[in-house]
Each structure stands twice: as C-alpha cells, then as structure tokens.
Design a protein around this motif. Structure first.
Motif, short mmCIF file in Angstrom:
data_model
loop_
_atom_site.label_atom_id
_atom_site.label_comp_id
_atom_site.label_asym_id
_atom_site.label_seq_id
_atom_site.Cartn_x
_atom_site.Cartn_y
_atom_site.Cartn_z
N VAL A 48 -20.67 -54.75 -10.81
CA VAL A 48 -19.46 -55.14 -10.07
C VAL A 48 -18.91 -56.46 -10.61
N LEU A 49 -19.80 -57.43 -10.86
CA LEU A 49 -19.36 -58.73 -11.38
C LEU A 49 -18.75 -58.61 -12.77
N VAL A 50 -19.40 -57.84 -13.62
CA VAL A 50 -18.88 -57.64 -14.98
C VAL A 50 -17.53 -56.94 -14.92
N LEU A 98 -11.80 -64.48 -10.52
CA LEU A 98 -12.67 -65.22 -11.44
C LEU A 98 -13.60 -66.15 -10.67
N ILE A 99 -13.06 -66.90 -9.72
CA ILE A 99 -13.87 -67.85 -8.94
C ILE A 99 -14.96 -67.13 -8.14
N VAL A 100 -14.59 -66.05 -7.47
CA VAL A 100 -15.55 -65.30 -6.66
C VAL A 100 -16.68 -64.76 -7.52
N CYS A 101 -16.34 -64.14 -8.65
CA CYS A 101 -17.36 -63.56 -9.53
C CYS A 101 -18.28 -64.63 -10.10
N MET A 102 -17.72 -65.76 -10.49
CA MET A 102 -18.54 -66.84 -11.06
C MET A 102 -19.48 -67.44 -10.02
N ILE A 103 -19.01 -67.62 -8.79
CA ILE A 103 -19.86 -68.17 -7.74
C ILE A 103 -21.04 -67.23 -7.45
N TYR A 106 -23.51 -67.25 -10.34
CA TYR A 106 -24.30 -68.48 -10.43
C TYR A 106 -25.46 -68.49 -9.43
N PHE A 107 -25.18 -68.07 -8.21
CA PHE A 107 -26.20 -68.16 -7.16
C PHE A 107 -27.12 -66.94 -7.09
N ALA A 108 -26.65 -65.79 -7.58
CA ALA A 108 -27.44 -64.57 -7.43
C ALA A 108 -28.33 -64.27 -8.64
N TYR A 109 -28.04 -64.90 -9.79
CA TYR A 109 -28.78 -64.57 -11.01
C TYR A 109 -29.24 -65.84 -11.71
N ASN A 110 -29.94 -65.64 -12.83
CA ASN A 110 -30.41 -66.77 -13.62
C ASN A 110 -29.26 -67.39 -14.43
N LEU A 111 -29.51 -68.55 -15.01
CA LEU A 111 -28.46 -69.25 -15.74
C LEU A 111 -28.03 -68.49 -17.00
N TYR A 112 -28.95 -67.72 -17.60
CA TYR A 112 -28.58 -66.94 -18.79
C TYR A 112 -27.50 -65.93 -18.43
N PHE A 113 -27.66 -65.28 -17.28
CA PHE A 113 -26.65 -64.33 -16.82
C PHE A 113 -25.34 -65.04 -16.56
#
Length: 293
Positions: A48-50, A98-103, A106-113
C-alpha cells in the motif's frame, strides 16, 4: 468527480508494485524460513505504501507533463490537461499522500525501508522534473524509469529484514525486465503515432523502430544472464530453466511488437491470458526443478 482523482492516482497501475512480493519472498526464504501473520501484514502494508508513493510520482509526472500531454492523442483526455482537476488540487493530493506514506514508513518499518521509500520518490522526481528530467534524454529515459523495479524489489526485501541486502545480480535482473517493458512501450507508440509524438516527447526524435527493437533484445539477453548468475548463487539446481526464461522473454518481445498490439495497452499485457499461462507454467517448472533435485 471522484473518478477523476482515481484516474489521477492511476490506481489501475498499482499492479506493477507486486514486484515487492519477490523481494519479500527471497528475504523470507533466505533469512526467516517461515512466514507469520505479522510478516504477511507487513508485506501488505508495504504494498500500500509503495503504491501510494507511486501515485505521488504519477501526479508529479502529470503536473510536469501537462503541456506535453495536451498534445498527445490519448493523454490529452487525462484529468489535468483536460481541466477536470486543477493543478492546485493535484499538488495538494500529492503532498498529503507523500507525507502520510513517509510517516507510516518511518514508524512501521526499519530505516532501510524508509530510505528506500524516499529513493522511490526521488526516482520519480529526477525522471520527471527539470533541470534533470531524465525523461527527455534518449536511452537514459528507459534506464532511469526501469530503476523503479529493483527499488520495489528492495522495498519488499526490507519489509521483511534489514540484516542484509540481495545480490546485485538479482537487482539487475529486475531492472532489465522493466527495461524490456518500457522499451516495448516506446516501440509501440512510435509505430502507431510516428514522429507526431516528437512535440510530446523529444526522445522520439532520436528513436527508431530498429533501435528500440535492438534495445529490447539487449535487455532480454542481460536479464537472462543476470538471472542465471542469481540462480547460480542462490539455487544452482534451477539453472536448466534459464533457456526457457530466455525463450519466454523473446516470446514477450514478439507479442508486444506484433501488429495487433496498441500503445495504450502495452502495460496491461500482463493480463493477457497467454502471458499468464506461460508465466504460471514457467513458475511451476522452476518449482519442479527445486523439488526434484
């Protein structure tokens, strides 16, 4: 109307993001061994994010190309060039998405993702927006647009693990597959619309049917070689299947360049019944190779 915003988001193109699934699958097989509910849910959310970031890039594409799309035989009817959606509304929609997906990323996955999600967005910027705008550079346009494929693969991988990265060969394989499709799309457009497309996209002033066809064969060869090397690294027992992959890719090229195809349908070729049949047959063949070793 709501349908105009759905068209602006190009939800019907979200199927391209299923390339995150092979990335997730490889990560599961190589690192986790099993799949649980949390992993499955994480892959779904990642998709969904992608897809959301892809829609942001689609909106950026349409904003940057509004004057060019107005000159295209088909794209002039899109929401922006036709005036059905204003530039302001389109920009606001892209910014919020863009803002919603990035937030969430950031909080749901690791930094690599998260960083790879940013990379997917930046790929759309450098492809569409001046002063870089790779879209207007012959050959580089295909190379850069196909870059989204390995990025999506990585997003599937990092949705599962952050302990390693996949081998470069398999990333090149996913890129080459995208390059075949993107080149085929240009081939079909040039064949049906000819040099009338030059005002819409400058690269058509450089491309010819023979050049594009040669590019497709080069990308098909590259995809076969990189797949063979990837199989050699991860699963040598599957090497006998590589010639069948090569023949399959050549068949795809033949199909998408046949006189019966149309430019606006090239990207929907994956829903062709014969394509689905051959794809499933190829997957079953590889499964058989693995099980019979």
């Amino acid at each position: 109307m709501f349908s105009n915003y759905i068209s602006l988001l190009r939800v019907n193109h979200w199927f391209k993001n299923v390339s995150i699934i092979p990335g997730a699958y490889f990560a599961i097989v190589l690192h986790k061994g099993t799949i649980d509910f949390n992993t499955s849910f994480g892959i779904i959310v990642a998709f969904v994010l992608v897809s959301g970031i892809s829609s942001v890039n689609y909106i950026v594409n349409q904003i940057a190309d509004i004057k060019f799309d107005a000159k295209h035989p088909d794209k002039k009817n899109r929401p922006l060039p036709s005036g059905k959606v204003s530039l302001l509304r389109a920009g606001q929609l892209a910014a919020v998405l863009l803002i919603v997906c990035m937030i969430i990323g950031y909080f749901a996955y690791n930094l690599y993702f998260f960083y790879t999600l940013i990379l997917l967005w930046l790929a759309g910027i450098v492809y569409n927006v001046r002063p870089i705008r790779f879209k207007d550079v012959p050959y580089i346009d295909v190379i850069s647009e196909s870059f989204n494929n390995p990025v999506r693969f990585l997003l599937g991988w990092f949705a599962v693990t952050s302990f390693s990265i996949p081998h470069l060969a398999i990333l090149l394989f996913t890129w080459a597959l995208g390059a075949i499709l993107m080149t085929a799309k240009r081939y079909d457009e040039l064949r049906f619309y000819g040099k009338n497309l030059v005002p819409y996209r400058y690269t058509f002033n450089t491309y010819s049917l023979n050049k594009l066809l040669a590019m497709m064969f080069v990308y098909a060869l590259l995809s076969s070689l990189t797949l063979a090397y990837s199989v050699y690294i991860y699963q040598p027992s599957m090497l006998p299947g590589i010639p069948f992959v090569t023949m399959f890719l050549l068949w795809v090229i033949k199909r998408v360049t046949s006189s019966g195809s149309r430019a606006r349908n090239i990207e929907m070729f994956v829903f062709d019944r014969r394509f689905i049949f051959y794809s499933i047959s190829l997957v079953l063949f590889f499964i058989y190779l693995v099980l019979s070793r």
